[in-house]
Design a protein around this motif. Structure first.
Motif, short mmCIF file in Angstrom:
data_model
loop_
_atom_site.label_atom_id
_atom_site.label_comp_id
_atom_site.label_asym_id
_atom_site.label_seq_id
_atom_site.Cartn_x
_atom_site.Cartn_y
_atom_site.Cartn_z
N GLU A 7 15.81 -15.04 -47.17
CA GLU A 7 17.00 -14.52 -46.49
C GLU A 7 16.69 -13.69 -45.25
OE1 GLU A 7 21.19 -12.19 -47.17
OE2 GLU A 7 19.82 -12.37 -48.86
N PRO A 8 15.75 -12.76 -45.30
CA PRO A 8 15.53 -11.94 -44.10
C PRO A 8 14.88 -12.69 -42.93
CG PRO A 8 14.48 -10.96 -46.05
CD PRO A 8 14.94 -12.32 -46.42
N ILE A 9 14.31 -13.87 -43.18
CA ILE A 9 13.48 -14.50 -42.15
C ILE A 9 13.87 -15.92 -41.77
CG2 ILE A 9 11.43 -13.10 -42.58
CD1 ILE A 9 10.41 -15.46 -44.34
N THR A 10 14.71 -16.58 -42.54
CA THR A 10 14.94 -18.00 -42.27
C THR A 10 15.69 -18.24 -40.96
OG1 THR A 10 15.83 -20.07 -43.12
CG2 THR A 10 17.06 -18.08 -43.67
N LEU A 109 7.68 -18.65 -38.70
CA LEU A 109 8.37 -18.03 -37.58
C LEU A 109 7.51 -16.91 -36.99
CD1 LEU A 109 12.04 -17.81 -38.91
CD2 LEU A 109 11.09 -19.48 -37.31
N THR A 110 7.57 -16.74 -35.70
CA THR A 110 6.74 -15.73 -35.04
C THR A 110 7.08 -14.32 -35.49
OG1 THR A 110 8.23 -15.66 -33.14
CG2 THR A 110 6.33 -17.14 -33.00
N ASP A 111 8.31 -14.08 -35.92
CA ASP A 111 8.69 -12.72 -36.32
C ASP A 111 8.50 -12.45 -37.82
OD1 ASP A 111 10.82 -14.32 -37.15
OD2 ASP A 111 12.38 -13.06 -36.25
N GLU A 126 -3.90 -20.15 -35.16
CA GLU A 126 -2.67 -20.57 -34.49
C GLU A 126 -3.03 -21.63 -33.46
OE1 GLU A 126 0.55 -18.88 -31.34
OE2 GLU A 126 -0.12 -17.48 -32.89
N VAL A 127 -2.35 -22.78 -33.52
CA VAL A 127 -2.65 -23.85 -32.57
C VAL A 127 -1.50 -24.11 -31.59
CG1 VAL A 127 -4.34 -25.00 -34.04
CG2 VAL A 127 -1.94 -25.64 -34.21
N ARG A 129 2.96 -22.84 -30.57
CA ARG A 129 4.22 -22.18 -30.90
C ARG A 129 5.33 -23.17 -30.65
NH1 ARG A 129 4.27 -16.04 -30.90
NH2 ARG A 129 2.08 -15.64 -31.29
N GLN A 130 6.41 -22.99 -31.36
CA GLN A 130 7.53 -23.94 -31.31
C GLN A 130 8.81 -23.16 -31.05
OE1 GLN A 130 8.17 -25.83 -35.08
NE2 GLN A 130 9.57 -27.32 -34.26
N ILE A 131 9.68 -23.74 -30.25
CA ILE A 131 11.01 -23.18 -30.03
C ILE A 131 12.01 -24.10 -30.72
CG2 ILE A 131 12.77 -22.61 -28.33
CD1 ILE A 131 10.49 -22.15 -26.32
N ARG A 132 12.89 -23.53 -31.50
CA ARG A 132 13.93 -24.33 -32.15
C ARG A 132 15.17 -24.31 -31.26
NH1 ARG A 132 12.73 -25.80 -37.39
NH2 ARG A 132 10.97 -24.66 -38.27
N TRP A 133 15.48 -25.44 -30.71
CA TRP A 133 16.65 -25.59 -29.85
C TRP A 133 17.79 -26.15 -30.68
CZ3 TRP A 133 16.47 -23.68 -25.02
CH2 TRP A 133 15.23 -23.46 -24.46
#
Length: 137
Positions: A7-10, A109-111, A126-127, A129-133
């Protein structure tokens, strides 16, 4: 347990904050649907303490590439901070290795500072990073 631990991170919840429920289905409903698929199609390991479910992990393996994918790693909130995540991660890696995997992949997730610290401590690199659009169509 899995839904509560995420819940706090999804990102599913973050999406609901920005967009709202998708087609009347909030992030918890979407996670429930995801979990039913996980239990149908993936390797699932559970960790118990006493009579309580403390943690779980799920994943798949690409035998041709000898590559294990860890999809989920969750620790019940009441058991977080006691090493169950590390134990579950190591257990899943060993299980996948026993099935022929030579490599393991997961994303985070990065956070999610706690999980990222665990993965670094366990030798992951770490290979990318991804952005979820996202957009409505």
């Amino acid at each position: 347990m899995v839904i509560d631990s995420f819940e706090p991170i999804t990102w599913f919840k973050k999406l609901d904050v920005q967009i709202g429920p998708l087609n009347g289905r909030d992030w918890r409903m979407r996670w429930q649907a995801r979990m039913s698929q996980v239990f149908e199609k993936q390797i699932v390991l559970v960790g118990e303490t006493g009579d309580s479910l403390a943690a779980m992990s799920s994943g798949t393996i690409d035998q041709d590439a000898a590559l294990a994918y860890i999809d989920l790693l969750a620790v019940d909130r009441q058991f977080q901070g006691r090493g169950y995540g590390k134990e579950m991660l190591q257990g899943m890696i060993q299980h996948m290795k026993n099935l022929g995997a030579q490599y393991v992949y997961l994303d985070c997730l990065t956070d999610n500072d706690t999980a990222n610290a665990l993965y670094r401590a366990e030798g992951f690199t770490e290979v990318a990073r991804q952005i979820r659009w996202f957009r409505k169509i």
